[in-house]
Scaffold this motif. Structure first.
Motif, short mmCIF file in Angstrom:
data_model
loop_
_atom_site.label_atom_id
_atom_site.label_comp_id
_atom_site.label_asym_id
_atom_site.label_seq_id
_atom_site.Cartn_x
_atom_site.Cartn_y
_atom_site.Cartn_z
N PRO A 207 36.14 34.52 32.20
CA PRO A 207 36.41 33.31 32.99
C PRO A 207 37.82 32.77 32.83
CG PRO A 207 34.29 33.15 31.86
CD PRO A 207 34.97 34.37 31.31
N ILE A 208 38.35 32.77 31.61
CA ILE A 208 39.70 32.23 31.40
C ILE A 208 40.73 33.08 32.14
CG2 ILE A 208 41.53 31.87 29.69
CD1 ILE A 208 39.35 31.03 27.72
N GLY A 209 40.65 34.38 31.98
CA GLY A 209 41.61 35.26 32.66
C GLY A 209 41.52 35.17 34.16
N LEU A 210 40.28 35.20 34.68
CA LEU A 210 40.09 35.15 36.13
C LEU A 210 40.56 33.83 36.71
CD1 LEU A 210 38.96 36.52 38.67
CD2 LEU A 210 36.74 35.50 38.13
N TRP A 211 40.14 32.72 36.10
CA TRP A 211 40.51 31.42 36.65
C TRP A 211 41.98 31.08 36.44
CZ3 TRP A 211 38.53 28.43 40.20
CH2 TRP A 211 37.19 28.60 40.54
N ALA A 212 42.62 31.67 35.42
CA ALA A 212 44.07 31.47 35.26
C ALA A 212 44.81 32.07 36.44
CB ALA A 212 44.54 32.10 33.94
N VAL A 213 44.40 33.26 36.84
CA VAL A 213 45.03 33.93 37.98
C VAL A 213 44.72 33.19 39.27
CG1 VAL A 213 44.99 36.03 39.37
CG2 VAL A 213 45.10 36.20 36.89
N VAL A 214 43.45 32.85 39.47
CA VAL A 214 43.05 32.15 40.69
C VAL A 214 43.71 30.78 40.76
CG1 VAL A 214 41.10 31.13 41.94
CG2 VAL A 214 40.89 33.42 40.92
N ALA B 128 44.96 49.96 44.86
CA ALA B 128 45.15 50.65 43.57
C ALA B 128 45.70 49.69 42.53
CB ALA B 128 46.10 51.84 43.76
N LEU B 129 46.66 48.85 42.94
CA LEU B 129 47.24 47.89 42.00
C LEU B 129 46.20 46.84 41.59
CD1 LEU B 129 49.70 46.95 40.47
CD2 LEU B 129 50.48 45.73 42.53
N ALA B 130 45.33 46.46 42.53
CA ALA B 130 44.27 45.49 42.20
C ALA B 130 43.35 46.04 41.12
CB ALA B 130 43.47 45.15 43.45
N TRP B 131 43.09 47.35 41.18
CA TRP B 131 42.22 47.95 40.16
C TRP B 131 42.95 48.21 38.85
CZ3 TRP B 131 37.40 48.03 39.04
CH2 TRP B 131 36.46 47.78 40.05
N ILE B 132 44.25 48.31 38.90
CA ILE B 132 45.04 48.39 37.66
C ILE B 132 45.05 47.02 36.96
CG2 ILE B 132 47.37 48.68 36.74
CD1 ILE B 132 47.81 50.81 38.93
N LEU B 133 45.17 45.95 37.75
CA LEU B 133 45.28 44.60 37.20
C LEU B 133 43.93 43.96 36.89
CD1 LEU B 133 48.06 43.24 39.59
CD2 LEU B 133 48.34 43.91 37.20
N GLY B 134 42.89 44.33 37.63
CA GLY B 134 41.60 43.68 37.50
C GLY B 134 40.98 43.73 36.12
N PRO B 135 40.75 44.91 35.54
CA PRO B 135 40.10 44.97 34.22
C PRO B 135 40.83 44.21 33.12
CG PRO B 135 39.98 47.10 35.31
CD PRO B 135 40.88 46.25 36.15
N PRO B 136 42.16 44.38 32.94
CA PRO B 136 42.82 43.63 31.87
C PRO B 136 42.84 42.12 32.13
CG PRO B 136 44.44 44.88 33.14
CD PRO B 136 43.10 45.35 33.58
N THR B 137 42.77 41.72 33.40
CA THR B 137 42.74 40.28 33.70
C THR B 137 41.54 39.61 33.04
OG1 THR B 137 43.88 40.54 35.82
CG2 THR B 137 42.51 38.57 35.56
N VAL B 138 40.42 40.31 32.96
CA VAL B 138 39.20 39.73 32.40
C VAL B 138 38.85 40.33 31.04
CG1 VAL B 138 38.28 39.05 34.64
CG2 VAL B 138 37.76 41.34 33.75
N GLY B 139 39.81 41.03 30.44
CA GLY B 139 39.63 41.52 29.08
C GLY B 139 38.70 42.70 28.92
N VAL B 140 38.62 43.56 29.95
CA VAL B 140 37.76 44.74 29.88
C VAL B 140 38.63 45.99 29.90
CG1 VAL B 140 35.92 46.05 31.02
CG2 VAL B 140 35.86 43.54 30.98
N ARG B 141 38.30 46.95 29.05
CA ARG B 141 39.12 48.16 28.93
C ARG B 141 38.48 49.39 29.54
NH1 ARG B 141 41.36 47.90 22.66
NH2 ARG B 141 42.45 45.89 22.83
N ARG B 142 37.15 49.47 29.51
CA ARG B 142 36.49 50.72 29.88
C ARG B 142 35.40 50.50 30.92
NH1 ARG B 142 37.01 50.87 24.32
NH2 ARG B 142 38.38 52.50 23.49
#
Length: 342
Positions: free
Chosen positions: A23-30, A322-336
């Motif tokens: 939530p923190i990562g997502l809402w910071a970006v939004v 492609a860039l959205a999928w590069i940025l998406g996981p680290p934005t919300v703290g997920v690696r795998r």
């Protein structure tokens, strides 16, 4: 509760940090994107608008309906046979704790805040001078002096193919409306729902950035002669309506109904469809990944064939997905990605 998805060896403090990261990562970006929208609103002296509730109220209501439908459908499937309302309700309650509901709807509301801001920024961008001539030149350079639209018309014809590609193109809104609440409602791990919503959020934001990078209207407006051989379909009426909105906005931006929605570079039909392709890939759904790959390819053909986009718009759409999928996981703290189900 949500914390049961963490590893058994995680401490409570570690678990809290893991689940706050989404939530923190997502809402910071939004929140940053919404702030940029507010700044742009002040610059153009036009308030945020939601014509007929099309981009907030009615969308949130529709999302809620689809979300409930997905939850119920999954509950029925997981309950198995013989079906009983009590068993279905028990399965649903087991997964959908109050914590998970709040957590999940935090992601969905972040999506809707992005979507509303995107449409307002897109509208205000139509106050700028379009640069379609440059995009036309790029397309012809890529195809050795030829128009890609004309080449596709010659290859596929301008009658049966026109209707098939029209229907293909028009499936996009329904697909998107269903895809993002479904990716939250059906995700086994809530953090995977956040990854997918983050990718959706990023593609809308990056698409807005490309609109401002190169304002454009599309080949249906800048090279109408290339589409004169197509049969009359609802697509032409939509294009005419969009141009009417564009003209009204530019004539009086402060009118209460001044709101335009035409932009070519980049193609978010392609970009968002490619993000949905990423959703099924993330969840290791092999057949769905193949199907969505075909859908994205057909959408690229349809956007050029029908005159909505230049070919370079489609390439840009793939790039921002492609860039959205590069940025998406680290934005919300997920690696795998999640492991393949046995």
């Amino acid at each position: 509760m949500i914390a049961r998805e963490s590893t058994p060896t995680s401490s409570p403090a570690t678990t809290s940090r893991l689940w706050l990261a989404g939530p923190i990562g997502l809402w910071a970006v939004v929140g940053t994107f919404v702030l940029l929208g507010v700044i742009r609103s002040v610059q153009v002296d036009v308030p945020f608008r939601d014509p007929h509730g099309a981009y907030w109220w009615s969308r949130v209501e529709l999302t809620a309906s689809i979300f409930v439908g997905c939850v119920l459908l999954e509950g029925i499937v997981r309950a198995g046979l013989p079906l009983s309302p009590a068993r279905v309700w028990s399965v649903i309650r087991e997964k959908w704790t109050v914590g998970r509901l709040v957590y999940s709807w935090g992601a969905l509301l972040a999506y809707h805040a992005t979507y509303l801001t995107y449409h307002n920024l897109k509208s205000w961008n139509d106050l700028r001078t379009p640069r379609d001539g440059m995009l036309l030149d790029w397309d012809r350079a890529l195809f050795f002096g030829h128009s890609p639209a004309v080449l596709i018309h010659d290859l596929l014809g301008e009658h049966v193919a026109a209707w098939i590609l029209f229907v293909w193109y028009e499936t996009f809104p329904t697909l998107v409306v269903v895809a993002f609440p479904a990716c939250v409602a059906l995700a086994k791990r809530v953090k995977d729902a956040y990854v997918c919503i983050a990718a959706f959020v990023w593609v809308w934001m990056l698409g807005t950035g490309t609109y401002y990078l190169i304002p454009s209207l599309g080949p249906f407006h800048s090279a109408p002669q290339e589409f004169s051989g197509l049969p009359h379909m609802p697509i032409q009426d939509t294009q005419a309506r969009y141009m009417g909105q564009w003209e009204n906005l530019r004539a009086d931006p402060h009118a209460h109904d001044a709101f335009a929605q035409v932009a070519a570079f980049a193609s978010l039909h392609v970009g968002v469809a490619a993000v949905i392709l990423g959703v099924v890939w993330w969840h290791r759904m092999r057949l769905a990944t193949i199907a969505m790959t075909i859908f994205v390819a057909g959408t690229m053909v349809a956007t050029v064939y029908l005159g909505w986009h230049f070919f370079v718009d489609d390439l840009a759409g793939l790039a921002i997905a492609a860039l959205a999928w590069i940025l998406g996981p680290p934005t919300v703290g997920v690696r795998r990605r999640p492991v393949r189900s046995s």
